[in-house]
Design a protein around this motif. Structure first.
Motif, PDB file in Angstrom:
ATOM      1  N   ILE A  37       0.746  -1.235  -0.040  1.00 49.60           N
ATOM      2  CA  ILE A  37       0.451   0.088   0.296  1.00 49.60           C
ATOM      3  C   ILE A  37       1.040   0.893   0.069  1.00 49.60           C
ATOM      4  CG2 ILE A  37      -1.713   1.276   1.492  1.00 49.60           C
ATOM      5  CD1 ILE A  37      -3.091  -1.089   2.164  1.00 49.60           C
ATOM      6  N   ASN A  38       1.933   1.355   1.300  1.00 50.21           N
ATOM      7  CA  ASN A  38       2.618   2.444   0.796  1.00 50.21           C
ATOM      8  C   ASN A  38       3.059   2.681   0.020  1.00 50.21           C
ATOM      9  OD1 ASN A  38       2.105   2.659   3.627  1.00 50.21           O
ATOM     10  ND2 ASN A  38       3.803   1.933   4.456  1.00 50.21           N
ATOM     11  N   ALA A  39       3.753   1.482  -1.120  1.00 50.03           N
ATOM     12  CA  ALA A  39       4.452   1.856  -2.129  1.00 50.03           C
ATOM     13  C   ALA A  39       3.120   2.447  -2.909  1.00 50.03           C
ATOM     14  CB  ALA A  39       5.254   0.742  -2.346  1.00 50.03           C
ATOM     15  N   GLN A  41       1.000   7.402  -6.988  1.00 54.56           N
ATOM     16  CA  GLN A  41      -0.735   7.312  -6.563  1.00 54.56           C
ATOM     17  C   GLN A  41      -1.407   9.109  -6.389  1.00 54.56           C
ATOM     18  OE1 GLN A  41      -3.361   7.062  -3.081  1.00 54.56           O
ATOM     19  NE2 GLN A  41      -5.350   6.540  -3.852  1.00 54.56           N
ATOM     20  N   GLY A  42      -1.034   9.577  -6.444  1.00 54.56           N
ATOM     21  CA  GLY A  42      -1.274  11.417  -6.930  1.00 54.56           C
ATOM     22  C   GLY A  42      -0.519  11.682  -8.561  1.00 54.56           C
ATOM     23  N   LYS A  43       0.656  10.914  -8.862  1.00 55.64           N
ATOM     24  CA  LYS A  43       0.816  11.305 -10.149  1.00 55.64           C
ATOM     25  C   LYS A  43      -0.175  10.328 -11.406  1.00 55.64           C
ATOM     26  CE  LYS A  43       5.300  11.129  -8.980  1.00 55.64           C
ATOM     27  NZ  LYS A  43       7.043  10.511  -9.510  1.00 55.64           N
ATOM     28  N   ILE A  44      -0.948   9.978 -11.179  1.00 51.98           N
ATOM     29  CA  ILE A  44      -2.174   9.271 -11.493  1.00 51.98           C
ATOM     30  C   ILE A  44      -3.372  10.056 -12.224  1.00 51.98           C
ATOM     31  CG2 ILE A  44      -3.044   6.922 -12.768  1.00 51.98           C
ATOM     32  CD1 ILE A  44      -0.325   6.286 -12.425  1.00 51.98           C
ATOM     33  N   SER A  69      14.231   3.550  -2.434  1.00 52.63           N
ATOM     34  CA  SER A  69      14.101   4.989  -3.450  1.00 52.63           C
ATOM     35  C   SER A  69      12.453   3.900  -3.457  1.00 52.63           C
ATOM     36  CB  SER A  69      14.750   5.050  -4.441  1.00 52.63           C
ATOM     37  OG  SER A  69      14.708   3.570  -5.259  1.00 52.63           O
ATOM     38  N   PRO A  70      11.606   5.121  -4.082  1.00 57.21           N
ATOM     39  CA  PRO A  70       9.794   5.184  -4.271  1.00 57.21           C
ATOM     40  C   PRO A  70      10.167   3.768  -5.540  1.00 57.21           C
ATOM     41  CG  PRO A  70      10.552   7.353  -3.716  1.00 57.21           C
ATOM     42  CD  PRO A  70      12.017   6.798  -3.566  1.00 57.21           C
ATOM     43  N   SER A  71      11.490   4.535  -6.631  1.00 57.11           N
ATOM     44  CA  SER A  71      11.009   2.942  -7.758  1.00 57.11           C
ATOM     45  C   SER A  71      11.011   2.206  -6.855  1.00 57.11           C
ATOM     46  CB  SER A  71      12.171   3.934  -9.012  1.00 57.11           C
ATOM     47  OG  SER A  71      13.662   3.459  -8.749  1.00 57.11           O
ATOM     48  N   ALA A  87       8.911  -1.240  -7.434  1.00 57.15           N
ATOM     49  CA  ALA A  87       9.414  -2.871  -8.255  1.00 57.15           C
ATOM     50  C   ALA A  87       9.523  -3.613  -7.265  1.00 57.15           C
ATOM     51  CB  ALA A  87      10.933  -2.591  -8.322  1.00 57.15           C
ATOM     52  N   GLY A  88       9.713  -3.990  -6.081  1.00 57.86           N
ATOM     53  CA  GLY A  88       9.495  -5.016  -4.967  1.00 57.86           C
ATOM     54  C   GLY A  88       7.873  -5.469  -5.177  1.00 57.86           C
ATOM     55  N   THR A  89       7.105  -4.442  -4.728  1.00 56.64           N
ATOM     56  CA  THR A  89       5.944  -4.584  -5.283  1.00 56.64           C
ATOM     57  C   THR A  89       5.320  -5.681  -6.287  1.00 56.64           C
ATOM     58  OG1 THR A  89       5.985  -2.587  -3.462  1.00 56.64           O
ATOM     59  CG2 THR A  89       3.343  -3.542  -4.410  1.00 56.64           C
ATOM     60  N   CYS A  90       5.685  -4.908  -7.296  1.00 54.04           N
ATOM     61  CA  CYS A  90       5.332  -5.852  -8.311  1.00 54.04           C
ATOM     62  C   CYS A  90       5.805  -7.213  -8.296  1.00 54.04           C
ATOM     63  CB  CYS A  90       5.344  -4.810  -9.996  1.00 54.04           C
ATOM     64  SG  CYS A  90       5.449  -3.600  -9.712  1.00 54.04           S
TER      65      CYS A  90
END
Length: 276
Positions: A55-57, A62-65, A120-122, A126-129
């Protein structure tokens, strides 16, 4: 142009279900089998903190979509994962009440999750994916092979199949966000190697810890049966291996495995109260 790749007919919406598993978790709920019970319980131990990190990742981007469909699916993804986390927290509390050292196991995994949260956010996305790919492949396997939960207590089987249904529904949400906001295919595949190592590491360590408390850690019979369950017959991990490895393909996409018909069948059974 829509950024969402979730196909027609699939809705990413949380279901406010509750499963009272406290009595079942006092037993070897999976067919009175120590290894199968410990393996599924070991998976559950990773879900509350793991799904909060997912969720955090996603929230980091979220705001960029701007695509309305994907924005709605992100909200659905967050809702589904939050409810999964809630149910597995209750699940894990019931394990604690049985006498397992859940506090120690949680501490070990939470330390890892805290480290992940500093990346980093990326890399977090990537880990979430990568982790979502593991849950999607395992979910498909559970829904395709109900016999893998044969002998399980009915409520326990229903919980795992409900979780599998929703993991299938939202399996491309984090991937779509990553593709739009990061898009680094090399990073996606490299991070998956780390996800793979940690997924199997913590599942194995947790399984061993639970078996130790049960007095079965050094039981050859328990391990032979467990190895057969995972890698022999039915061989749940062996059968999932091609699906896991598909993530390394350059053209990989979660919905290349179009299992909508399987999803619809299980949804009908969930709504009819006959998942078990």
């Amino acid at each position: 142009m829509t950024l969402s790749s979730t196909p027609e007919g699939v809705s990413v919406q949380p279901r406010h279900l509750h499963f009272d598993v406290s009595e079942d978790l006092k037993t070897l709920w999976h067919g009175d089998d120590a290894f199968r019970t410990a393996f599924f319980n070991a998976l559950s131990l990773q879900f509350p903190d793991g799904e909060q990190q997912f969720i955090n990742a996603v929230r980091l981007y979220q705001g960029k979509i701007e695509d309305p469909k994907l924005k709605a699916e992100i909200r659905g993804f967050i809702g589904q994962e939050a409810l999964h986390s809630r149910e597995h927290k209750a699940y894990n509390e019931a394990l604690k009440a049985r006498g397992y050292d859940i506090v120690g196991l949680d501490r070990r995994f939470r330390k890892h999750m805290e480290w992940v949260g500093k990346l980093s956010p990326s890399r977090q996305l990537a880990g979430t994916c990568g982790a979502e790919h593991y849950t999607a492949v395992l979910a498909n396997a559970i829904l395709s092979n109900p016999e893998w939960l044969a002998g399980a207590k009915p409520v326990m089987a229903e919980l795992w199949r409900w979780h599998a249904i929703e993991e299938t529904e939202h399996k491309s949400v984090a991937f779509d966000v990553y593709r739009e906001c990061v898009g680094n295919e090399r990073l996606r595949r490299i991070i998956f190697l780390f996800v793979t190592w940690n997924f199997f590491k913590y599942t194995f360590l947790n399984t061993c810890s639970l078996l130790k408390t049960d007095g079965r850690l050094w039981s050859l019979r328990t391990w032979m049966g467990g190895l057969s369950f995972l890698w022999g017959k039915p061989g749940i991990l062996r059968k999932c291996l091609p699906g896991f490895l598909a993530y390394f393909r350059k053209d990989f996409h979660p919905w290349h495995q179009d299992n909508r018909a399987l999803l619809e069948k299980n949804l009908r059974e969930l709504e009819a109260g006959s998942l078990t």
